[in-house]
Write an enzyme that holds these catalytic residues in place. Structure first.
Site, PDB file in Angstrom:
ATOM      1  N   SER A 122       0.830  -1.208   0.000  1.00 56.91           N
ATOM      2  CA  SER A 122       0.000   0.000   0.000  1.00 56.91           C
ATOM      3  C   SER A 122       0.865   1.258   0.000  1.00 56.91           C
ATOM      4  CB  SER A 122      -0.939  -0.043   1.212  1.00 56.91           C
ATOM      5  OG  SER A 122      -2.245   0.256   0.839  1.00 56.91           O
ATOM      6  N   LYS A 174     -22.216  17.838   6.894  1.00 57.51           N
ATOM      7  CA  LYS A 174     -21.213  18.370   7.808  1.00 57.51           C
ATOM      8  C   LYS A 174     -20.862  17.305   8.849  1.00 57.51           C
ATOM      9  CE  LYS A 174     -18.534  21.304   9.896  1.00 57.51           C
ATOM     10  NZ  LYS A 174     -17.230  21.667   9.306  1.00 57.51           N
TER      11      LYS A 174
END
Length: 321
Positions: A122, A174
């Site tokens: 990764s 949000k």
């Protein structure tokens, strides 16, 4: 008779206390020696002398300004080449990107070769892509091309204990998703777009740096890890071998003498190379008669410490146990 028994018990208590403080004293000495040795290993060669620089990339990769400054310092030094020794499962996407960019700037000044000692998965594979040449041990692990975003969700637990989280937001997305409310389809879609965007960047980077066709790129970008042997066939690595193989490539392709000594460069921060501290803690707990607890404690502490410092999108390989 009772007095003698009390004296024996008291002596045993005193002996245990003395043993405990002796163990702590020995650990203190070992710690001091380890710090001194760590500071000296690989640094007996001055930066002003011609040498081959070695950089260790281990543990979890995250944003690290000190490491970037170290790479810049190497670029200004008299190092003839750089060996990037990698054994890491990855880390944050931004930290891996930062390291890749710094390595490419360094590679513009000096040849850089990566050696995968154990794992370059990764984000650590992103770091390897910053080198001019990738060497991996036959059974090392490489790849894990992908991005993940993880977060806990305590909604059901809160229901069980009778707690409800309320929030007042300027807009529906949000601070979403959050661990205290069910994930809405809109929030899941928003995070999915982030993951896909970073994944596309990762894939393009692999395809560009390794010169892969679309078909070959599709074969290596499904999140799997591969052995070094498999990675060679898939063009994820250039050679199988170790640091000697890297030195031979530098001599053959870049004219860097194999007679040059290697200098290990380190930042001033206490990092993963100080894993002996966890070992010392484990030794203390074991000495007190709890070997199994020591193993669980140190393993859990290490994993928790590393992951607690991660946030956001991750390019990290962590197989489930």
């Amino acid at each position: 008779m009772s007095l003698d028994a009390d004296q024996i018990v008291e002596r045993r208590r005193l002996r245990r206390k003395v043993t405990f403080w002796r163990v702590l004293g020995v650990l203190g000495v070992v710690a001091a020696v380890a710090v001194g040795v760590s500071a000296l290993i690989g640094r007996d060669i001055p930066a002003s002398s011609p040498h081959v620089a070695r950089i260790m990339i281990g543990g979890i990769i995250r944003n690290d300004r000190e490491r970037v400054e170290l790479l810049e310092e190497i670029g200004r030094s008299r190092a003839s080449a750089v060996i990037l020794s990698i054994d890491s499962p990855g880390g944050t996407v931004t930290g891996s990107e930062q390291l890749f960019d710094a390595l490419r700037r360094l590679a513009a000044k000096k040849p850089v070769v990566a050696v995968v000692e154990g794992v370059a998965a990764s984000g650590a594979y992103i770091a390897a892509l910053g080198a001019d040449h990738i060497v991996a041990r036959r059974n090392a692990l490489v790849g894990s091309v992908g991005v993940i975003y993880q977060f806990p969700n305590f909604t059901e637990l809160l229901k069980t204990v009778g707690v409800t989280m309320e929030d007042i937001k300027s807009s529906p997305l949000k601070a979403s998703p959050n661990p205290y409310t069910p994930v809405t389809p809109e929030a899941r879609a928003a995070v999915d777009s982030l993951v896909k965007d970073s994944y596309a960047w990762f894939k393009d980077l692999v395809g560009d740096r390794r010169k892969l066709s679309d078909a070959k790129l599709a074969n290596v970008s499904d999140g799997r890890v591969f052995t070094g042997h498999q990675g060679l066939e898939l063009q994820l690595v250039d050679e199988l071998g170790d640091e000697r193989t890297a030195r031979a490539w530098l001599a053959r392709e870049k004219g860097v003498s194999e007679a040059l000594k290697v200098r290990t460069w380190r930042t001033k921060e206490v990092g993963d190379e100080f894993g002996w501290l966890l070992g010392a803690a484990r030794g203390v707990v074991s000495a007190l008669g709890f070997p199994q607890a020591a193993a669980l404690l140190t393993d859990a502490a290490k994993g928790a410490l590393e992951r607690s410092q991660l946030d956001g999108l991750l390019a990290l390989w962590h197989p489930r146990s």
